[in-house]
Design an enzyme around this catalytic site. Structure first.
Site, PDB file in Angstrom:
ATOM      1  N   CYS A 131       0.819  -1.219   0.000  1.00 33.64           N
ATOM      2  CA  CYS A 131       0.000   0.000   0.000  1.00 33.64           C
ATOM      3  C   CYS A 131       0.849   1.263   0.000  1.00 33.64           C
ATOM      4  CB  CYS A 131      -0.932  -0.005   1.204  1.00 33.64           C
ATOM      5  SG  CYS A 131      -1.890  -1.509   1.319  1.00 33.64           S
ATOM      6  N   HIS A 273      -2.996   6.528   3.731  1.00 35.76           N
ATOM      7  CA  HIS A 273      -3.488   5.308   3.089  1.00 35.76           C
ATOM      8  C   HIS A 273      -4.789   4.916   3.778  1.00 35.76           C
ATOM      9  CE1 HIS A 273      -4.095   1.369   1.691  1.00 35.76           C
ATOM     10  NE2 HIS A 273      -3.597   0.749   2.752  1.00 35.76           N
ATOM     11  N   ASN A 303     -10.304  -0.444   1.325  1.00 31.74           N
ATOM     12  CA  ASN A 303      -8.843  -0.396   1.157  1.00 31.74           C
ATOM     13  C   ASN A 303      -8.489  -0.794  -0.280  1.00 31.74           C
ATOM     14  OD1 ASN A 303      -6.095  -0.854   1.123  1.00 31.74           O
ATOM     15  ND2 ASN A 303      -6.046  -2.104   2.979  1.00 31.74           N
TER      16      ASN A 303
HETATM   17  N1  ACO Z   1     -17.797  -9.450  10.748  1.00 27.02           N
HETATM   18  C1  ACO Z   1     -18.139  -9.789  11.994  1.00 27.02           C
HETATM   19  N2  ACO Z   1     -17.252 -10.239  12.903  1.00 27.02           N
HETATM   20  C2  ACO Z   1     -15.979 -10.344  12.527  1.00 27.02           C
HETATM   21  C3  ACO Z   1     -15.544 -10.005  11.233  1.00 27.02           C
HETATM   22  C4  ACO Z   1     -16.512  -9.548  10.336  1.00 27.02           C
HETATM   23  N3  ACO Z   1     -16.212  -9.185   9.053  1.00 27.02           N
HETATM   24  N4  ACO Z   1     -14.223 -10.212  11.158  1.00 27.02           N
HETATM   25  C5  ACO Z   1     -13.812 -10.664  12.359  1.00 27.02           C
HETATM   26  N5  ACO Z   1     -14.888 -10.746  13.182  1.00 27.02           N
HETATM   27  C6  ACO Z   1     -14.903 -11.164  14.581  1.00 27.02           C
HETATM   28  C7  ACO Z   1     -13.793 -12.137  14.900  1.00 27.02           C
HETATM   29  O1  ACO Z   1     -14.208 -13.459  14.594  1.00 27.02           O
HETATM   30  C8  ACO Z   1     -13.621 -11.931  16.378  1.00 27.02           C
HETATM   31  O2  ACO Z   1     -14.631 -12.617  17.050  1.00 27.02           O
HETATM   32  P1  ACO Z   1     -14.293 -13.416  18.429  1.00 27.02           P
HETATM   33  O3  ACO Z   1     -13.814 -12.362  19.387  1.00 27.02           O
HETATM   34  O4  ACO Z   1     -15.606 -14.026  18.792  1.00 27.02           O
HETATM   35  O5  ACO Z   1     -13.224 -14.384  18.067  1.00 27.02           O
HETATM   36  C9  ACO Z   1     -13.907 -10.445  16.568  1.00 27.02           C
HETATM   37  O6  ACO Z   1     -14.652 -10.029  15.403  1.00 27.02           O
HETATM   38  C10 ACO Z   1     -12.670  -9.572  16.689  1.00 27.02           C
HETATM   39  O7  ACO Z   1     -11.791  -9.908  15.636  1.00 27.02           O
HETATM   40  P2  ACO Z   1     -10.376  -9.219  15.511  1.00 27.02           P
HETATM   41  O8  ACO Z   1      -9.670  -9.782  14.298  1.00 27.02           O
HETATM   42  O9  ACO Z   1      -9.688  -9.267  16.817  1.00 27.02           O
HETATM   43  O10 ACO Z   1     -10.826  -7.711  15.174  1.00 27.02           O
HETATM   44  P3  ACO Z   1      -9.993  -6.397  15.264  1.00 27.02           P
HETATM   45  O11 ACO Z   1     -10.658  -5.466  16.184  1.00 27.02           O
HETATM   46  O12 ACO Z   1      -8.519  -6.649  15.427  1.00 27.02           O
HETATM   47  O13 ACO Z   1     -10.183  -5.796  13.775  1.00 27.02           O
HETATM   48  C11 ACO Z   1      -9.144  -5.600  11.607  1.00 27.02           C
HETATM   49  C12 ACO Z   1      -9.739  -6.539  12.649  1.00 27.02           C
HETATM   50  C13 ACO Z   1     -10.220  -4.633  11.148  1.00 27.02           C
HETATM   51  C14 ACO Z   1      -8.660  -6.434  10.443  1.00 27.02           C
HETATM   52  C15 ACO Z   1      -7.973  -4.808  12.225  1.00 27.02           C
HETATM   53  O14 ACO Z   1      -7.097  -5.680  12.897  1.00 27.02           O
HETATM   54  C16 ACO Z   1      -7.203  -4.018  11.199  1.00 27.02           C
HETATM   55  O15 ACO Z   1      -7.717  -3.107  10.586  1.00 27.02           O
HETATM   56  N6  ACO Z   1      -5.943  -4.300  11.034  1.00 27.02           N
HETATM   57  C17 ACO Z   1      -5.110  -3.566  10.058  1.00 27.02           C
HETATM   58  C18 ACO Z   1      -5.390  -4.009   8.682  1.00 27.02           C
HETATM   59  C19 ACO Z   1      -4.696  -3.106   7.708  1.00 27.02           C
HETATM   60  O16 ACO Z   1      -4.557  -1.933   7.933  1.00 27.02           O
HETATM   61  N7  ACO Z   1      -4.235  -3.615   6.614  1.00 27.02           N
HETATM   62  C20 ACO Z   1      -3.540  -2.706   5.699  1.00 27.02           C
HETATM   63  C21 ACO Z   1      -2.709  -3.379   4.847  1.00 27.02           C
HETATM   64  S1  ACO Z   1      -3.623  -4.429   3.796  1.00 27.02           S
HETATM   65  C22 ACO Z   1      -2.800  -4.406   2.359  1.00 27.02           C
HETATM   66  O17 ACO Z   1      -1.727  -3.994   2.307  1.00 27.02           O
HETATM   67  C23 ACO Z   1      -3.496  -4.895   1.146  1.00 27.02           C
END
Ligand code: ACO
Length: 346
Positions: A131, A273, A303
């Site tokens: 990215c 980004h 994204n």
């Molecule tokens: N819908 C509903 N529930 C969900 C979903 C969804 N789409 N996805 C995950 N959950 C649930 C999980 O199963 C988990 O449930 P549990 O607690 O019962 O096990 C709960 O939600 C929390 O999941 P986490 O993965 O811990 O959620 P988090 O708050 O960490 O958010 C996220 C996840 C949004 C991916 C975050 O970690 C994030 O944004 N990370 C950075 C990603 C990023 O910036 N990437 C950029 C680079 S990508 C690239 O370069 C192409």
């Protein structure tokens, strides 16, 4: 001070036109929730995303890139009085940042765009920096133009069809990604100051596995007769990327301000980004920067990786939300892991 730095400061590398291409197929969170175990509420509260645009199966990265490039050239034509064809011939370089090239390795997607534009005088190459690719590409373009007195113009493009490498079985990643392309025309104008002032580029290869597409490359090629459960898809350790991203964004903003000896009040807009609104909010809070300073359009596009910053720049430019002389800061992070930022006088 090296000769390179001195020369660089005598020339301005200005962005003189912008463009973008967004696939028409808009898929809202509610649409996704009909197919995947998720909800509009979860996606919005965890990422700020409300929708994404998904390319049809006949559209590849070069198609979106070419459409964005054509928009750039027609906007530049209005400014310079040249035709888009003349402008295409005046291009010295095409840099295309993508994690989703039309073909792996050969040929580059940039070469396909060069052919489509009939930009016969342009060198062309792809940049693989996740990215952060557009940020890397801008700096590379300025470096190239500055070394060649006869070279004047470069097209820098970010283009992605991320939904083609999305694992639709993994709800924690598939809700985050979208498709699109953004592009800018960089010109060495000869102005005494302005344009691309400063860039910071960085990488932490130790985090390579945090965002990875494991199959299809030379490490793990597809084999004859092999049956695969999923296509070649992106895997992401969301937590690890989140922690890296907040540090990368805060560190890069602080470093850019310190190196240029300016305060955040002098920056008109920060264009981050668009990966997750929460990352931007957390970074802003840590640095005491008001939320309005950051431009966010993630709600509409999700994204789009290397395309997200040039798409945002084009929106700001076309809507008249940035004006000539404004100081713009871009900030990015992504697969690699990579990070970086540019300071640009518009
Ligand atoms: N819908 C509903 N529930 C969900 C979903 C969804 N789409 N996805 C995950 N959950 C649930 C999980 O199963 C988990 O449930 P549990 O607690 O019962 O096990 C709960 O939600 C929390 O999941 P986490 O993965 O811990 O959620 P988090 O708050 O960490 O958010 C996220 C996840 C949004 C991916 C975050 O970690 C994030 O944004 N990370 C950075 C990603 C990023 O910036 N990437 C950029 C680079 S990508 C690239 O370069 C192409």
């Amino acid at each position: 001070m090296s000769i390179f730095v001195m020369e660089r400061h005598r020339m301005a590398f200005e962005i003189i036109a912008t463009g973008k291409a967004i696939p028409p197929n808009r898929v809202s969170n509610d649409d996704l929730a009909q197919r995947i175990d998720t909800s509009d509420e979860w996606i919005r509260s965890h990422s700020g995303i409300g929708a994404r645009h998904i390319a049809d199966e006949n559209t590849a990265s070069s198609d979106l890139a070419l459409a964005a490039a054509r928009q750039v050239l027609s906007q530049a034509a209005e400014k310079t009085g040249e035709t888009p064809e003349e402008l295409a011939l005046s291009l010295d370089l095409i840099i295309l940042a993508t994690a989703t090239p039309d073909y792996y390795g050969s040929p580059s997607t940039a070469c396909l765009v060069q052919a489509g534009l009939e930009a016969k005088n342009a060198a062309a190459l792809d940049v693989t920096a996740g990215c952060s690719g557009f940020i890397y590409g801008l700096e590379m373009a300025a470096g190239y133009l500055c070394r060649r007195s006869e070279r004047k113009r470069a097209l820098v493009i970010g283009s992605e069809v991320l939904t083609r490498v999305t694992n639709w079985e993994d709800r924690s990643t598939c809700v985050l990604f979208g498709d699109g392309a953004g592009a800018v025309l960089v010109e060495q104008t000869g102005a005494a100051a302005g344009g691309l002032l400063r860039t910071i580029l960085g990488a932490d290869g130790a985090g390579a596995e945090s965002i990875i597409n494991r199959r299809g490359g030379s490490r793990a090629p597809f084999k004859a007769g092999e049956t695969v459960k999923t296509p070649s898809v992106l895997e992401m350790d969301g937590r690890a990327v989140y922690n890296f991203a907040v540090k990368a964004v805060t560190g890069t903003i602080e470093k850019l301000l310190a190196e240029e000896n300016i305060t955040i009040d002098q920056v008109a807009r920060i264009v981050p980004h668009q990966a997750n609104a929460r990352i931007v909010q957390a970074a802003g809070k840590r640095l005491g920067i008001p939320e309005e300073k950051f431009f966010l359009n993630i709600e509409e596009y999700a994204n789009t990786s290397a395309a997200s910053i040039p798409i945002a720049l084009d929106e700001l430019n076309r809507d008249g939300k940035i004006k000539k002389g404004d100081l713009i800061m871009t900030i990015g992070f992504g697969a690699g892991l990579t990070y970086g930022g540019n300071l640009i006088v518009w």
